[in-house]
Motif scaffolding. Structure first.
Motif, mmCIF file in Angstrom:
data_model
loop_
_atom_site.group_PDB
_atom_site.id
_atom_site.type_symbol
_atom_site.label_atom_id
_atom_site.label_comp_id
_atom_site.label_asym_id
_atom_site.label_seq_id
_atom_site.Cartn_x
_atom_site.Cartn_y
_atom_site.Cartn_z
ATOM 1 N N ARG A 4 25.554 97.775 75.061
ATOM 2 C CA ARG A 4 26.742 98.596 74.832
ATOM 3 C C ARG A 4 27.549 98.708 76.117
ATOM 4 N NH1 ARG A 4 27.205 100.767 69.897
ATOM 5 N NH2 ARG A 4 25.332 100.908 68.652
ATOM 6 N N SER A 5 28.815 99.084 75.971
ATOM 7 C CA SER A 5 29.727 99.190 77.118
ATOM 8 C C SER A 5 29.510 100.473 77.917
ATOM 9 C CB SER A 5 31.177 99.109 76.654
ATOM 10 O OG SER A 5 31.483 100.196 75.799
ATOM 11 N N GLY A 6 28.730 101.397 77.406
ATOM 12 C CA GLY A 6 28.444 102.656 78.092
ATOM 13 C C GLY A 6 27.120 103.214 77.616
ATOM 14 N N PRO A 7 26.656 104.287 78.241
ATOM 15 C CA PRO A 7 25.335 104.844 77.939
ATOM 16 C C PRO A 7 25.298 105.757 76.714
ATOM 17 C CG PRO A 7 26.340 106.076 79.716
ATOM 18 C CD PRO A 7 27.282 104.958 79.373
ATOM 19 N N GLY A 8 25.465 105.175 75.553
ATOM 20 C CA GLY A 8 25.396 105.952 74.313
ATOM 21 C C GLY A 8 25.768 105.109 73.112
ATOM 22 N N THR A 9 25.376 105.571 71.931
ATOM 23 C CA THR A 9 25.644 104.802 70.715
ATOM 24 C C THR A 9 27.109 104.832 70.299
ATOM 25 O OG1 THR A 9 25.006 106.711 69.366
ATOM 26 C CG2 THR A 9 23.293 105.069 69.840
ATOM 27 N N SER A 10 27.895 105.731 70.884
ATOM 28 C CA SER A 10 29.324 105.771 70.545
ATOM 29 C C SER A 10 30.126 104.703 71.296
ATOM 30 C CB SER A 10 29.898 107.160 70.851
ATOM 31 O OG SER A 10 29.808 107.438 72.233
ATOM 32 N N TYR A 11 29.495 104.050 72.266
ATOM 33 C CA TYR A 11 30.177 102.994 73.025
ATOM 34 C C TYR A 11 30.148 101.679 72.264
ATOM 35 C CZ TYR A 11 30.343 106.093 77.059
ATOM 36 O OH TYR A 11 30.612 107.129 77.905
ATOM 37 N N THR A 12 31.106 100.840 72.565
ATOM 38 C CA THR A 12 31.261 99.553 71.893
ATOM 39 C C THR A 12 30.085 98.625 72.154
ATOM 40 O OG1 THR A 12 33.639 99.748 72.214
ATOM 41 C CG2 THR A 12 32.817 97.567 71.655
ATOM 42 N N ARG A 13 29.673 97.911 71.118
ATOM 43 C CA ARG A 13 28.653 96.878 71.264
ATOM 44 C C ARG A 13 29.307 95.669 71.930
ATOM 45 N NH1 ARG A 13 25.197 93.950 66.453
ATOM 46 N NH2 ARG A 13 24.162 92.492 67.849
ATOM 47 N N VAL A 14 28.690 95.195 73.030
ATOM 48 C CA VAL A 14 29.280 94.071 73.759
ATOM 49 C C VAL A 14 28.378 92.846 73.795
ATOM 50 C CG1 VAL A 14 30.784 95.513 75.176
ATOM 51 C CG2 VAL A 14 28.484 94.972 75.996
ATOM 52 N N GLY A 15 27.230 92.915 73.153
ATOM 53 C CA GLY A 15 26.339 91.748 73.113
ATOM 54 C C GLY A 15 24.927 92.156 72.763
ATOM 55 N N SER A 16 24.015 91.198 72.934
ATOM 56 C CA SER A 16 22.604 91.462 72.668
ATOM 57 C C SER A 16 21.753 90.483 73.460
ATOM 58 C CB SER A 16 22.303 91.336 71.174
ATOM 59 O OG SER A 16 22.535 90.017 70.730
ATOM 60 N N TYR A 17 20.503 90.828 73.634
ATOM 61 C CA TYR A 17 19.518 89.950 74.253
ATOM 62 C C TYR A 17 18.554 89.500 73.171
ATOM 63 C CZ TYR A 17 20.923 91.649 78.878
ATOM 64 O OH TYR A 17 21.628 91.957 80.017
ATOM 65 N N PRO A 18 18.031 88.289 73.276
ATOM 66 C CA PRO A 18 17.010 87.877 72.309
ATOM 67 C C PRO A 18 15.721 88.663 72.534
ATOM 68 C CG PRO A 18 17.324 86.181 73.980
ATOM 69 C CD PRO A 18 18.352 87.236 74.227
ATOM 70 N N ASN A 19 14.938 88.845 71.501
ATOM 71 C CA ASN A 19 13.660 89.534 71.606
ATOM 72 C C ASN A 19 12.793 88.847 72.657
ATOM 73 O OD1 ASN A 19 11.670 91.374 70.972
ATOM 74 N ND2 ASN A 19 10.800 90.106 69.352
ATOM 75 N N GLY A 20 12.248 89.626 73.578
ATOM 76 C CA GLY A 20 11.381 89.083 74.614
ATOM 77 C C GLY A 20 12.109 88.672 75.882
ATOM 78 N N ALA A 21 13.426 88.847 75.927
ATOM 79 C CA ALA A 21 14.202 88.488 77.117
ATOM 80 C C ALA A 21 13.802 89.376 78.290
ATOM 81 C CB ALA A 21 15.694 88.639 76.845
ATOM 82 N N THR A 22 13.851 88.816 79.494
ATOM 83 C CA THR A 22 13.600 89.576 80.719
ATOM 84 C C THR A 22 14.939 89.933 81.340
ATOM 85 O OG1 THR A 22 11.517 88.399 81.089
ATOM 86 C CG2 THR A 22 12.492 89.519 82.982
ATOM 87 N N VAL A 23 15.165 91.219 81.589
ATOM 88 C CA VAL A 23 16.426 91.678 82.174
ATOM 89 C C VAL A 23 16.125 92.600 83.349
ATOM 90 C CG1 VAL A 23 17.706 91.502 80.013
ATOM 91 C CG2 VAL A 23 16.653 93.653 80.613
#
Length: 55
Positions: free
Chosen positions: A3-22
């Motif tokens: 998300r673009s900010g720390p909360g569910t009201s912020y815009t979704r800007v992408g995703s990581y695949p399951n198991g990704a290391t970040v």
């Protein structure tokens, strides 16, 4: 889900695949960890890998 900010009201800007290391911040804001500029992920979906340093 990234998300673009720390909360569910912020815009979704992408995703990581399951198991990704970040690289995420050690602290949370509203239950979210910062993973980059304007990129936040819910801490509930992150697991710390003990072999990596925590910032």
């Amino acid at each position: 889900m990234i998300r673009s900010g720390p909360g569910t009201s912020y815009t979704r800007v992408g995703s990581y695949p399951n198991g990704a290391t970040v690289l995420a911040s050690a602290s949370t804001t509203n239950g979210f960890r910062n993973v980059g500029t304007n990129r936040w992920v819910s801490a509930a979906y992150l697991v710390r890998i003990t072999s990596y340093p925590c910032e």
